[in-house]
Scaffold this motif. Sequence first.
Motif: not given
Length: 473
Positions: A23-25, A27-37, A381-386, A435-437
Amino acid sequence: MRAFRTCALGLLGAGLAVAATTPGQAQHLLAPPAYRMERAQEDYRYLASDTTTVRPDLFDPVKFIPLSRSKRSYLSLGGEVRVQYVRVRHNDWGAGPEDRNGYLLERYMLHTDWHAGPHVRVFGQLKSGLVHGKSFEPELTEKDQLDLHQAFLDLRVGDPAAHSLTVRLGRQEMAYGSSRLISWREAPNVRQTFDGGRLLWRTPGLALDGFLTRPATTEPGVFDDKPNPNVWFWGLYGVKTIKPLAGGLDLYYLGFDNKLARYQQGRAPERRHSVGGRWWGSPGNWRYNIEAVYQFGQFGRGQIQAWTASGEFGYLFKDLPLRPLLQLRTEHISGDRNPDQPDLQTFNPLFPKGAYFGQAALIGPANLRDVHPVLTLYPTSDDRVAISLDWDFFWRARRTDGLYSVPYVLSRPGSASQARYIGDQLTAELDWQVQRHWELELFLTYFRAGAFLRESGPGLNQTYVSPRVTFRF
Protein backbone atom coordinates in the motif's frame (compact mmCIF):
# COMPACT_ATOMS: atom_id res chain seq x y z
CA MET A 1 -20.16 -20.11 -21.86
CA ARG A 2 -17.55 -22.11 -19.91
CA ALA A 3 -14.74 -20.19 -21.65
CA PHE A 4 -16.33 -16.87 -20.71
CA ARG A 5 -16.71 -17.94 -17.08
CA THR A 6 -13.16 -19.38 -16.94
CA CYS A 7 -11.74 -16.11 -18.27
CA ALA A 8 -13.67 -14.12 -15.66
CA LEU A 9 -12.47 -16.38 -12.85
CA GLY A 10 -8.92 -15.99 -14.09
CA LEU A 11 -9.25 -12.23 -13.84
CA LEU A 12 -10.63 -12.67 -10.34
CA GLY A 13 -7.44 -14.54 -9.45
CA ALA A 14 -5.37 -11.73 -10.91
CA GLY A 15 -7.34 -9.36 -8.71
CA LEU A 16 -6.10 -11.24 -5.65
CA ALA A 17 -2.59 -10.30 -6.70
CA VAL A 18 -3.66 -6.66 -6.94
CA ALA A 19 -4.92 -6.74 -3.36
CA ALA A 20 -1.52 -8.01 -2.22
CA THR A 21 0.48 -5.04 -3.56
CA THR A 22 2.30 -2.88 -1.08
CA PRO A 23 0.00 0.00 0.00
CA GLY A 24 2.93 2.37 0.47
CA GLN A 25 4.07 2.20 -3.14
CA ALA A 26 3.96 5.43 -5.19
CA GLN A 27 2.32 7.44 -2.43
CA HIS A 28 3.22 10.71 -4.11
CA LEU A 29 1.05 9.93 -7.13
CA LEU A 30 -2.70 10.49 -7.50
CA ALA A 31 -5.01 7.51 -7.04
CA PRO A 32 -6.43 6.01 -10.24
CA PRO A 33 -10.07 6.95 -10.95
CA ALA A 34 -12.76 4.87 -9.28
CA TYR A 35 -14.75 2.50 -11.47
CA ARG A 36 -18.14 3.81 -12.55
CA MET A 37 -21.44 2.00 -12.21
CA GLU A 38 -22.02 2.82 -15.87
CA ARG A 39 -18.75 1.50 -17.26
CA ALA A 40 -19.19 3.33 -20.56
CA GLN A 41 -18.60 6.61 -18.69
CA GLU A 42 -15.01 5.73 -17.79
CA ASP A 43 -12.13 7.60 -19.47
CA TYR A 44 -8.56 6.29 -19.51
CA ARG A 45 -6.98 8.74 -21.91
CA TYR A 46 -4.67 9.90 -19.11
CA LEU A 47 -2.71 6.67 -19.74
CA ALA A 48 -1.67 8.01 -23.16
CA SER A 49 0.93 10.17 -21.42
CA ASP A 50 4.30 8.67 -20.54
CA THR A 51 4.59 11.12 -17.64
CA THR A 52 1.22 10.45 -16.00
CA THR A 53 0.80 11.65 -12.41
CA VAL A 54 -1.60 8.79 -11.61
CA ARG A 55 -0.44 5.77 -9.63
CA PRO A 56 0.13 2.70 -11.85
CA ASP A 57 -2.30 -0.21 -11.72
CA LEU A 58 -1.86 -3.86 -12.69
CA PHE A 59 -4.59 -3.57 -15.35
CA ASP A 60 -3.30 -0.36 -16.98
CA PRO A 61 -2.01 -2.27 -20.06
CA VAL A 62 -5.57 -3.32 -20.99
CA LYS A 63 -7.24 -0.04 -20.02
CA PHE A 64 -5.49 1.92 -22.78
CA ILE A 65 -4.22 0.03 -25.83
CA PRO A 66 -3.03 2.51 -28.52
CA LEU A 67 -4.20 1.75 -32.05
CA SER A 68 -2.39 4.64 -33.77
CA ARG A 69 0.86 6.54 -33.36
CA SER A 70 -0.97 9.63 -32.21
CA LYS A 71 -2.77 7.52 -29.57
CA ARG A 72 -6.04 9.20 -30.51
CA SER A 73 -7.39 5.79 -31.50
CA TYR A 74 -7.31 3.24 -28.73
CA LEU A 75 -8.99 0.21 -27.17
CA SER A 76 -9.97 -0.25 -23.53
CA LEU A 77 -11.04 -3.51 -21.85
CA GLY A 78 -12.81 -4.03 -18.54
CA GLY A 79 -15.02 -6.38 -16.60
CA GLU A 80 -16.65 -7.46 -13.39
CA VAL A 81 -17.11 -10.62 -11.35
CA ARG A 82 -19.76 -10.54 -8.61
CA VAL A 83 -20.73 -13.38 -6.26
CA GLN A 84 -23.66 -13.09 -3.87
CA TYR A 85 -25.31 -15.45 -1.40
CA VAL A 86 -29.02 -14.90 -0.67
CA ARG A 87 -31.05 -16.41 2.16
CA VAL A 88 -34.73 -15.44 2.52
CA ARG A 89 -36.99 -16.72 5.28
CA HIS A 90 -40.77 -16.51 4.78
CA ASN A 91 -40.57 -15.49 1.14
CA ASP A 92 -43.42 -13.16 0.12
CA TRP A 93 -44.34 -13.04 3.83
CA GLY A 94 -45.10 -16.76 3.77
CA ALA A 95 -47.08 -16.81 0.50
CA GLY A 96 -44.15 -17.76 -1.73
CA PRO A 97 -42.00 -20.88 -2.03
CA GLU A 98 -39.42 -21.39 0.69
CA ASP A 99 -35.70 -21.99 0.17
CA ARG A 100 -34.25 -23.26 3.43
CA ASN A 101 -30.57 -23.28 2.45
CA GLY A 102 -30.35 -20.11 0.41
CA TYR A 103 -28.79 -19.86 -3.05
CA LEU A 104 -25.85 -18.34 -4.89
CA LEU A 105 -25.90 -15.65 -7.59
CA GLU A 106 -22.99 -15.05 -9.96
CA ARG A 107 -22.56 -12.13 -12.34
CA TYR A 108 -19.87 -11.94 -15.02
CA MET A 109 -19.46 -8.92 -17.31
CA LEU A 110 -16.80 -8.10 -19.91
CA HIS A 111 -16.65 -4.99 -22.09
CA THR A 112 -14.59 -3.48 -24.90
CA ASP A 113 -14.46 0.23 -25.65
CA TRP A 114 -12.98 1.14 -29.05
CA HIS A 115 -12.30 4.78 -29.99
CA ALA A 116 -11.46 5.55 -33.63
CA GLY A 117 -10.25 9.07 -33.01
CA PRO A 118 -12.31 11.65 -31.08
CA HIS A 119 -15.47 11.29 -33.19
CA VAL A 120 -16.25 7.55 -33.49
CA ARG A 121 -16.68 5.04 -30.71
CA VAL A 122 -17.96 1.44 -30.47
CA PHE A 123 -18.80 -0.03 -27.06
CA GLY A 124 -19.69 -3.69 -26.49
CA GLN A 125 -20.44 -5.63 -23.32
CA LEU A 126 -21.26 -9.27 -22.56
CA LYS A 127 -23.14 -10.42 -19.47
CA SER A 128 -23.80 -13.68 -17.68
CA GLY A 129 -26.06 -14.10 -14.66
CA LEU A 130 -26.07 -17.54 -13.04
CA VAL A 131 -28.12 -19.04 -10.19
CA HIS A 132 -27.00 -22.03 -8.10
CA GLY A 133 -28.89 -23.98 -5.47
CA LYS A 134 -32.25 -22.21 -5.69
CA SER A 135 -35.06 -24.68 -5.06
CA PHE A 136 -37.63 -22.80 -7.15
CA GLU A 137 -37.68 -20.86 -10.42
CA PRO A 138 -35.27 -17.88 -10.51
CA GLU A 139 -36.61 -14.36 -10.98
CA LEU A 140 -36.33 -12.76 -14.42
CA THR A 141 -33.68 -10.41 -13.01
CA GLU A 142 -31.55 -13.27 -11.65
CA LYS A 143 -30.72 -15.54 -14.58
CA ASP A 144 -29.32 -14.92 -18.07
CA GLN A 145 -26.73 -17.51 -19.08
CA LEU A 146 -24.93 -15.42 -21.69
CA ASP A 147 -26.06 -12.42 -23.67
CA LEU A 148 -25.17 -9.16 -25.35
CA HIS A 149 -25.71 -6.54 -22.68
CA GLN A 150 -24.57 -3.48 -24.64
CA ALA A 151 -23.54 -2.81 -28.22
CA PHE A 152 -23.71 0.81 -29.37
CA LEU A 153 -22.08 3.22 -31.79
CA ASP A 154 -21.25 6.82 -30.86
CA LEU A 155 -20.82 9.55 -33.47
CA ARG A 156 -19.67 12.78 -31.85
CA VAL A 157 -18.93 16.33 -32.93
CA GLY A 158 -17.34 18.95 -30.71
CA ASP A 159 -15.15 18.75 -27.64
CA PRO A 160 -16.50 16.75 -24.66
CA ALA A 161 -14.77 19.18 -22.28
CA ALA A 162 -16.62 22.15 -23.80
CA HIS A 163 -19.60 21.63 -26.14
CA SER A 164 -20.39 18.34 -27.85
CA LEU A 165 -23.25 16.50 -29.54
CA THR A 166 -23.29 12.70 -29.64
CA VAL A 167 -25.57 10.35 -31.55
CA ARG A 168 -25.74 6.97 -29.81
CA LEU A 169 -27.32 4.00 -31.60
CA GLY A 170 -27.76 0.43 -30.37
CA ARG A 171 -28.26 -1.47 -27.12
CA GLN A 172 -27.28 0.68 -24.16
CA GLU A 173 -27.74 1.36 -20.46
CA MET A 174 -29.61 4.43 -19.27
CA ALA A 175 -29.88 5.95 -15.79
CA TYR A 176 -31.02 9.43 -14.79
CA GLY A 177 -31.33 11.37 -11.57
CA SER A 178 -31.87 9.23 -8.50
CA SER A 179 -32.81 6.23 -10.69
CA ARG A 180 -36.43 6.45 -9.50
CA LEU A 181 -37.79 6.17 -13.04
CA ILE A 182 -34.87 5.13 -15.28
CA SER A 183 -32.06 2.89 -14.06
CA TRP A 184 -29.53 0.29 -15.15
CA ARG A 185 -30.90 -1.85 -12.25
CA GLU A 186 -27.60 -2.51 -10.49
CA ALA A 187 -28.85 -4.36 -7.39
CA PRO A 188 -30.37 -7.43 -9.14
CA ASN A 189 -28.12 -10.03 -10.74
CA VAL A 190 -29.04 -8.96 -14.30
CA ARG A 191 -28.99 -5.30 -15.30
CA GLN A 192 -31.46 -3.43 -17.56
CA THR A 193 -30.68 -2.16 -21.07
CA PHE A 194 -32.58 -0.46 -23.89
CA ASP A 195 -32.48 -0.78 -27.69
CA GLY A 196 -32.73 2.45 -29.65
CA GLY A 197 -31.16 5.83 -30.21
CA ARG A 198 -30.15 8.85 -28.14
CA LEU A 199 -28.97 12.42 -28.73
CA LEU A 200 -26.58 13.62 -26.01
CA TRP A 201 -25.82 17.36 -25.77
CA ARG A 202 -23.11 18.36 -23.29
CA THR A 203 -21.82 21.75 -22.10
CA PRO A 204 -19.90 22.51 -18.86
CA GLY A 205 -23.12 23.33 -16.98
CA LEU A 206 -25.88 21.59 -18.95
CA ALA A 207 -26.63 18.05 -20.09
CA LEU A 208 -29.60 17.37 -22.36
CA ASP A 209 -30.59 13.88 -23.56
CA GLY A 210 -33.32 12.85 -25.98
CA PHE A 211 -34.07 9.18 -26.61
CA LEU A 212 -36.39 6.73 -28.38
CA THR A 213 -36.03 3.10 -27.25
CA ARG A 214 -37.56 -0.26 -26.51
CA PRO A 215 -36.52 -2.00 -23.27
CA ALA A 216 -34.54 -5.19 -23.82
CA THR A 217 -36.21 -8.26 -22.33
CA THR A 218 -34.17 -10.61 -20.14
CA GLU A 219 -34.38 -14.24 -21.24
CA PRO A 220 -32.57 -17.05 -19.38
CA GLY A 221 -30.85 -18.66 -22.38
CA VAL A 222 -27.87 -17.82 -24.59
CA PHE A 223 -28.04 -14.70 -26.80
CA ASP A 224 -31.84 -14.63 -26.68
CA ASP A 225 -32.49 -11.16 -25.22
CA LYS A 226 -34.47 -8.99 -27.61
CA PRO A 227 -36.35 -5.67 -27.60
CA ASN A 228 -39.81 -5.87 -26.05
CA PRO A 229 -42.23 -5.68 -29.04
CA ASN A 230 -45.06 -4.37 -26.83
CA VAL A 231 -43.29 -1.37 -25.26
CA TRP A 232 -41.96 1.95 -26.55
CA PHE A 233 -40.11 4.35 -24.26
CA TRP A 234 -39.05 7.88 -25.24
CA GLY A 235 -38.24 11.16 -23.56
CA LEU A 236 -36.19 14.29 -22.99
CA TYR A 237 -34.07 14.71 -19.83
CA GLY A 238 -32.13 17.84 -18.86
CA VAL A 239 -29.73 18.49 -15.98
CA LYS A 240 -28.52 21.99 -15.04
CA THR A 241 -25.71 22.04 -12.48
CA ILE A 242 -25.64 24.88 -9.94
CA LYS A 243 -22.14 25.11 -8.46
CA PRO A 244 -22.92 27.41 -5.47
CA LEU A 245 -25.40 24.80 -4.22
CA ALA A 246 -23.15 21.84 -5.05
CA GLY A 247 -26.15 20.43 -6.88
CA GLY A 248 -28.54 21.17 -9.66
CA LEU A 249 -31.97 20.99 -11.25
CA ASP A 250 -33.37 18.18 -13.39
CA LEU A 251 -36.38 18.68 -15.69
CA TYR A 252 -37.77 15.92 -17.85
CA TYR A 253 -40.56 14.47 -19.98
CA LEU A 254 -40.95 10.69 -20.42
CA GLY A 255 -43.31 8.85 -22.75
CA PHE A 256 -44.33 5.22 -22.29
CA ASP A 257 -46.51 2.98 -24.46
CA ASN A 258 -47.35 -0.59 -23.40
CA LYS A 259 -49.80 -2.77 -25.33
CA LEU A 260 -50.12 -5.28 -22.45
CA ALA A 261 -50.20 -3.19 -19.26
CA ARG A 262 -51.66 -4.77 -16.12
CA TYR A 263 -52.94 -3.18 -12.91
CA GLN A 264 -55.54 -4.17 -10.34
CA GLN A 265 -58.18 -2.97 -12.82
CA GLY A 266 -57.02 -5.58 -15.32
CA ARG A 267 -55.15 -5.58 -18.62
CA ALA A 268 -55.35 -2.90 -21.30
CA PRO A 269 -53.13 -0.83 -23.61
CA GLU A 270 -51.43 2.03 -21.77
CA ARG A 271 -49.99 5.28 -23.08
CA ARG A 272 -48.58 7.37 -20.26
CA HIS A 273 -46.75 10.71 -20.17
CA SER A 274 -44.60 11.76 -17.20
CA VAL A 275 -43.51 15.33 -16.50
CA GLY A 276 -41.19 15.86 -13.56
CA GLY A 277 -38.48 17.83 -11.84
CA ARG A 278 -35.77 17.21 -9.28
CA TRP A 279 -33.87 19.70 -7.11
CA TRP A 280 -30.77 18.30 -5.43
CA GLY A 281 -27.57 19.35 -3.75
CA SER A 282 -25.09 19.00 -0.90
CA PRO A 283 -24.05 22.50 0.22
CA GLY A 284 -21.71 22.25 3.19
CA ASN A 285 -22.92 19.57 5.59
CA TRP A 286 -26.49 19.57 4.28
CA ARG A 287 -27.99 17.08 1.80
CA TYR A 288 -31.29 17.40 -0.04
CA ASN A 289 -33.02 15.66 -2.94
CA ILE A 290 -36.59 16.69 -3.82
CA GLU A 291 -38.52 15.24 -6.76
CA ALA A 292 -42.08 15.43 -8.08
CA VAL A 293 -43.70 13.72 -11.09
CA TYR A 294 -47.14 14.06 -12.66
CA GLN A 295 -48.46 11.42 -15.07
CA PHE A 296 -51.32 11.58 -17.55
CA GLY A 297 -52.53 9.56 -20.53
CA GLN A 298 -54.85 6.65 -21.28
CA PHE A 299 -55.34 3.14 -19.91
CA GLY A 300 -57.85 1.28 -22.06
CA ARG A 301 -60.87 3.59 -22.29
CA GLY A 302 -59.98 5.42 -19.07
CA GLN A 303 -57.84 8.46 -18.32
CA ILE A 304 -54.60 8.33 -16.32
CA GLN A 305 -53.97 10.89 -13.58
CA ALA A 306 -51.18 9.83 -11.22
CA TRP A 307 -48.38 11.51 -9.30
CA THR A 308 -45.56 11.15 -6.81
CA ALA A 309 -43.61 13.51 -4.57
CA SER A 310 -40.51 12.56 -2.61
CA GLY A 311 -38.05 14.28 -0.34
CA GLU A 312 -34.70 13.37 1.16
CA PHE A 313 -33.07 15.65 3.70
CA GLY A 314 -29.84 15.01 5.62
CA TYR A 315 -27.02 16.52 7.64
CA LEU A 316 -23.43 15.28 7.99
CA PHE A 317 -21.95 15.69 11.48
CA LYS A 318 -18.37 15.67 10.22
CA ASP A 319 -16.81 16.76 13.53
CA LEU A 320 -18.30 13.88 15.52
CA PRO A 321 -16.73 10.40 15.81
CA LEU A 322 -17.70 8.15 12.86
CA ARG A 323 -18.98 11.29 11.05
CA PRO A 324 -22.66 10.27 11.17
CA LEU A 325 -24.94 11.26 8.28
CA LEU A 326 -28.55 11.48 9.46
CA GLN A 327 -31.25 11.51 6.78
CA LEU A 328 -35.01 11.46 6.55
CA ARG A 329 -36.67 10.20 3.37
CA THR A 330 -40.36 10.22 2.61
CA GLU A 331 -42.63 9.96 -0.42
CA HIS A 332 -46.22 9.70 -1.54
CA ILE A 333 -46.95 7.56 -4.60
CA SER A 334 -50.52 7.61 -5.86
CA GLY A 335 -52.84 4.60 -6.06
CA ASP A 336 -56.12 3.91 -7.86
CA ARG A 337 -59.35 5.32 -6.40
CA ASN A 338 -61.81 2.76 -7.74
CA PRO A 339 -60.92 -0.43 -9.65
CA ASP A 340 -64.49 -0.62 -11.00
CA GLN A 341 -64.09 2.69 -12.84
CA PRO A 342 -62.07 2.97 -16.08
CA ASP A 343 -59.90 5.91 -14.95
CA LEU A 344 -56.56 4.97 -13.39
CA GLN A 345 -54.62 6.80 -10.67
CA THR A 346 -51.93 4.17 -10.00
CA PHE A 347 -48.45 5.60 -10.50
CA ASN A 348 -46.17 3.78 -12.96
CA PRO A 349 -42.48 3.89 -11.86
CA LEU A 350 -41.41 2.82 -15.39
CA PHE A 351 -37.87 1.35 -15.07
CA PRO A 352 -36.73 2.03 -11.49
CA LYS A 353 -33.69 0.76 -9.63
CA GLY A 354 -34.20 -2.82 -8.53
CA ALA A 355 -33.56 -2.13 -4.83
CA TYR A 356 -35.97 0.79 -4.52
CA PHE A 357 -36.62 0.40 -0.78
CA GLY A 358 -33.53 -1.62 0.09
CA GLN A 359 -31.61 -4.56 -1.30
CA ALA A 360 -34.39 -7.04 -0.39
CA ALA A 361 -36.69 -5.28 -2.92
CA LEU A 362 -39.94 -6.44 -1.32
CA ILE A 363 -42.18 -3.51 -2.25
CA GLY A 364 -42.48 -1.51 -5.46
CA PRO A 365 -43.08 2.25 -5.78
CA ALA A 366 -46.83 2.29 -6.52
CA ASN A 367 -49.81 3.08 -4.24
CA LEU A 368 -47.53 3.83 -1.33
CA ARG A 369 -46.59 6.22 1.46
CA ASP A 370 -43.44 5.77 3.47
CA VAL A 371 -41.35 7.43 6.17
CA HIS A 372 -37.72 6.37 6.15
CA PRO A 373 -35.06 7.58 8.65
CA VAL A 374 -31.48 6.56 7.78
CA LEU A 375 -28.24 6.73 9.78
CA THR A 376 -24.93 6.23 7.97
CA LEU A 377 -21.56 5.98 9.75
CA TYR A 378 -18.09 6.36 8.21
CA PRO A 379 -15.49 4.65 10.44
CA THR A 380 -12.54 5.56 8.16
CA SER A 381 -11.35 8.99 7.05
CA ASP A 382 -11.30 8.00 3.37
CA ASP A 383 -14.98 6.85 3.35
CA ARG A 384 -14.02 3.38 2.13
CA VAL A 385 -16.24 1.86 4.82
CA ALA A 386 -19.89 2.85 5.27
CA ILE A 387 -22.33 1.34 7.76
CA SER A 388 -25.98 2.28 7.39
CA LEU A 389 -29.03 1.58 9.53
CA ASP A 390 -32.49 2.46 8.27
CA TRP A 391 -36.07 1.84 9.31
CA ASP A 392 -38.76 2.20 6.67
CA PHE A 393 -42.50 2.38 7.47
CA PHE A 394 -45.01 1.66 4.68
CA TRP A 395 -48.71 2.46 4.18
CA ARG A 396 -50.95 2.04 1.16
CA ALA A 397 -51.81 5.42 -0.35
CA ARG A 398 -55.35 4.20 -1.10
CA ARG A 399 -57.24 1.30 0.43
CA THR A 400 -58.94 0.63 -2.92
CA ASP A 401 -55.67 -0.28 -4.66
CA GLY A 402 -53.38 -3.23 -4.00
CA LEU A 403 -49.77 -3.80 -3.07
CA TYR A 404 -47.25 -3.82 -5.91
CA SER A 405 -43.82 -5.43 -6.07
CA VAL A 406 -40.85 -4.19 -8.12
CA PRO A 407 -41.35 -2.52 -10.48
CA TYR A 408 -45.19 -2.43 -10.59
CA VAL A 409 -46.43 -6.02 -10.57
CA LEU A 410 -49.60 -6.51 -8.50
CA SER A 411 -48.63 -8.60 -5.47
CA ARG A 412 -51.87 -8.51 -3.43
CA PRO A 413 -55.25 -6.99 -4.38
CA GLY A 414 -56.59 -4.16 -2.28
CA SER A 415 -60.00 -5.81 -1.87
CA ALA A 416 -58.51 -8.39 0.53
CA SER A 417 -58.20 -5.86 3.39
CA GLN A 418 -59.19 -2.33 4.33
CA ALA A 419 -56.05 -1.79 6.40
CA ARG A 420 -53.54 0.82 5.22
CA TYR A 421 -50.47 -0.21 7.19
CA ILE A 422 -48.27 -2.65 5.23
CA GLY A 423 -45.43 -3.02 7.71
CA ASP A 424 -41.97 -1.77 8.60
CA GLN A 425 -38.55 -2.79 7.33
CA LEU A 426 -35.37 -2.60 9.41
CA THR A 427 -32.14 -2.84 7.41
CA ALA A 428 -28.43 -2.83 8.22
CA GLU A 429 -25.85 -2.55 5.42
CA LEU A 430 -22.07 -2.68 5.36
CA ASP A 431 -20.15 -1.45 2.31
CA TRP A 432 -16.36 -1.85 2.38
CA GLN A 433 -14.37 -0.68 -0.64
CA VAL A 434 -11.34 -2.82 0.23
CA GLN A 435 -9.32 -1.21 -2.54
CA ARG A 436 -9.94 0.00 -6.07
CA HIS A 437 -10.84 -3.43 -7.47
CA TRP A 438 -12.55 -5.11 -4.53
CA GLU A 439 -15.81 -4.32 -2.79
CA LEU A 440 -17.42 -6.30 0.05
CA GLU A 441 -21.05 -5.77 1.08
CA LEU A 442 -23.43 -7.26 3.62
CA PHE A 443 -27.21 -6.75 3.69
CA LEU A 444 -29.45 -7.70 6.63
CA THR A 445 -33.20 -6.98 6.48
CA TYR A 446 -36.08 -7.77 8.81
CA PHE A 447 -39.60 -6.92 7.56
CA ARG A 448 -42.33 -6.94 10.19
CA ALA A 449 -45.71 -7.56 8.52
CA GLY A 450 -48.46 -5.05 9.24
CA ALA A 451 -52.23 -5.32 9.29
CA PHE A 452 -52.68 -5.30 5.50
CA LEU A 453 -50.31 -8.22 4.93
CA ARG A 454 -51.78 -10.25 7.79
CA GLU A 455 -55.35 -9.69 6.60
CA SER A 456 -54.76 -10.17 2.85
CA GLY A 457 -53.01 -13.55 3.08
CA PRO A 458 -50.01 -15.03 4.85
CA GLY A 459 -48.45 -12.27 6.93
CA LEU A 460 -45.29 -13.74 8.41
CA ASN A 461 -42.30 -11.57 9.21
CA GLN A 462 -39.64 -11.87 6.53
CA THR A 463 -35.84 -11.91 6.88
CA TYR A 464 -33.22 -11.36 4.19
CA VAL A 465 -29.48 -12.05 4.58
CA SER A 466 -27.04 -11.48 1.73
CA PRO A 467 -23.23 -11.06 1.67
CA ARG A 468 -21.74 -9.96 -1.67
CA VAL A 469 -18.24 -9.61 -3.09
CA THR A 470 -17.43 -7.73 -6.33
CA PHE A 471 -14.21 -7.52 -8.32
CA ARG A 472 -13.85 -4.94 -11.11
CA PHE A 473 -11.05 -4.13 -13.51
